[in-house]
Scaffold this active site. Structure first.
Site, PDB file in Angstrom:
ATOM      1  CB  CYS A   1      68.071 -60.791   8.958  1.00 14.89           C
ATOM      2  SG  CYS A   1      67.602 -59.094   9.375  1.00 14.89           S
TER       3      CYS A   1
ATOM      4  CB  CYS B   1      65.294 -56.340  15.254  1.00 16.97           C
ATOM      5  SG  CYS B   1      64.150 -56.402  13.852  1.00 16.97           S
TER       6      CYS B   1
ATOM      7  CB  CYS C   1      59.991 -60.278  10.706  1.00 17.41           C
ATOM      8  SG  CYS C   1      61.004 -59.830   9.293  1.00 17.41           S
TER       9      CYS C   1
ATOM     10  CB  CYS D   1      62.564 -53.716   7.853  1.00 16.87           C
ATOM     11  SG  CYS D   1      63.539 -55.107   7.206  1.00 16.87           S
TER      12      CYS D   1
ATOM     13  CG  HIS E   1      54.019 -37.220   1.651  1.00 15.62           C
ATOM     14  ND1 HIS E   1      54.991 -37.099   0.680  1.00 15.62           N
ATOM     15  CD2 HIS E   1      52.957 -36.474   1.222  1.00 15.62           C
ATOM     16  CE1 HIS E   1      54.542 -36.329  -0.298  1.00 15.62           C
ATOM     17  NE2 HIS E   1      53.322 -35.932   0.013  1.00 15.62           N
TER      18      HIS E   1
ATOM     19  CB  CYS F   1      59.350 -35.830   3.438  1.00 18.51           C
ATOM     20  SG  CYS F   1      60.742 -36.143   2.336  1.00 18.51           S
TER      21      CYS F   1
ATOM     22  CB  CYS G   1      59.687 -35.135  -4.515  1.00 15.78           C
ATOM     23  SG  CYS G   1      58.538 -36.379  -3.899  1.00 15.78           S
TER      24      CYS G   1
ATOM     25  CB  CYS H   1      59.562 -42.018  -2.182  1.00 17.33           C
ATOM     26  SG  CYS H   1      59.574 -41.562  -0.427  1.00 17.33           S
TER      27      CYS H   1
ATOM     28  CB  CYS I   1      62.106 -42.058   9.687  1.00 14.10           C
ATOM     29  SG  CYS I   1      61.689 -43.768  10.038  1.00 14.10           S
TER      30      CYS I   1
ATOM     31  CB  CYS J   1      65.794 -44.192   4.098  1.00 19.41           C
ATOM     32  SG  CYS J   1      65.932 -45.642   5.181  1.00 19.41           S
TER      33      CYS J   1
ATOM     34  CB  CYS K   1      60.288 -43.896   2.484  1.00 20.68           C
ATOM     35  SG  CYS K   1      59.275 -44.777   3.707  1.00 20.68           S
TER      36      CYS K   1
ATOM     37  CB  CYS L   1      60.666 -50.972   6.339  1.00 16.86           C
ATOM     38  SG  CYS L   1      61.342 -49.831   7.577  1.00 16.86           S
TER      39      CYS L   1
END
Length: 291
Positions: free
Chosen positions: A18, A21, A126, A164, A204, A207, A227, A233, A242, A254, A261, A264
């Site tokens: 798409c 990236c 992908c 992603c 996790h 987080c 949570c 999630c 992340c 996110c 989450c 991805c």
């Protein structure tokens, strides 16, 4: 005094993708995309982005000629693949340029360029695992770069930079590592070919809503502060940095913006994580979510 600069040619192919990236990479903040393309990535070493469908100024036959000329530089260039590789029905579902008046399939380009490259970076889930294009029922027969290589006996090192899209730091960091130290050994990767430098930790575990999880306090809808496990999630099964790196130059991510989450970065994405906004079912996570 003359200053020698080592060039690292890069060919960026877009297969079934798409373009997300590529967009993510353009958002790199330190170094900026200008620094990467114009300056020396590190003193004495420069990345030469020869082919990129969105960034380059050239087009048409000239670009295809440059692409095919680079293949002759065996073991000296880096191939970046964005997107999964269509293989069904003689790989008719995607082509990059023509030869003798006939389209050359994405599969053929990935094989030819891949087997002669110094290394291949599979950018995005992908390319790394099949991702969305390979989701059920996958009528185009999309496969990951690593699966294509295994089925065709290609032994060029593949580094899976999942996501992603993937965080721009993950891509820039891997390129810098390859340029400075060469191809990392197997100890630098997890079981799925992802660099442990970025994919070692479970989301996790880092987080900021983990305390709510431990106290059994769960959000009932997006926007609630607790949570997000009960509304889908996938942080308990996803590996990436992340929570500590965050996105948009360290501004947010996110879960920080209230979205669960979706895991991805995982090979199972998207099929085994769907539907996204329902609680995951995992027998290895006893008592999670129990009241």
């Amino acid at each position: 005094m003359s200053k020698e600069v080592t060039e690292y040619p890069v060919i960026w192919l877009q297969a079934a993708a798409c373009t997300g990236c590529s967009i993510s990479l353009l958002n790199t903040a330190s170094p900026t995309i200008k620094n990467i393309l114009i300056d020396e990535l590190i003193p004495g070493k420069h990345v030469s982005l020869r082919v990129h469908p969105n960034v380059m100024g050239g087009a048409g036959e000239q670009v295809i000629e440059l692409l095919e000329k680079t293949v002759q530089e065996k073991g000296k260039y880096i191939l970046v693949v964005e997107g999964a590789v269509p293989t069904a029905e003689d790989a008719v579902y995607g082509a990059v340029g023509e030869k003798d008046g006939k389209p050359v399939s994405m599969l053929e380009r990935v094989k030819t360029l891949g087997e002669n490259a110094l290394a291949v970076l599979a950018v995005g889930t992908c390319a790394a695992f099949g991702g969305l294009p390979a989701g059920d029922p996958n009528p185009t027969g999309c496969k990951s770069v690593m699966d294509v290589f295994k089925q065709n006996g290609i032994n060029t090192p593949v580094i899976n930079i999942a996501g992603c899209p993937p965080h721009p730091d993950w891509f820039v960091g891997v390129v810098a590592q390859v340029v400075i130290y060469g191809i990392p050994g197997p100890e630098a990767f997890d079981d799925f070919g992802r660099p442990l430098l970025f994919f070692k930790d479970l989301i996790h575990e880092n987080c900021p809503r983990r305390a709510y999880f431990d106290e059994g306090k769960f959000a009932k809808k997006q926007g609630d502060p607790e949570c997000l496990y009960e509304i889908g999630c996938r942080g308990p099964i996803a590996y990436a940095d992340c929570p500590t790196r965050m996105w948009n130059n360290g501004k947010n991510w996110c879960i920080g913006s209230g979205a669960p989450c979706s895991a991805c970065t995982q090979p199972e994405f998207p099929d085994l994580g769907s539907p996204f906004f329902e609680k995951i079912k995992d027998d290895d996570l006893p008592n999670i979510g129990e009241e």
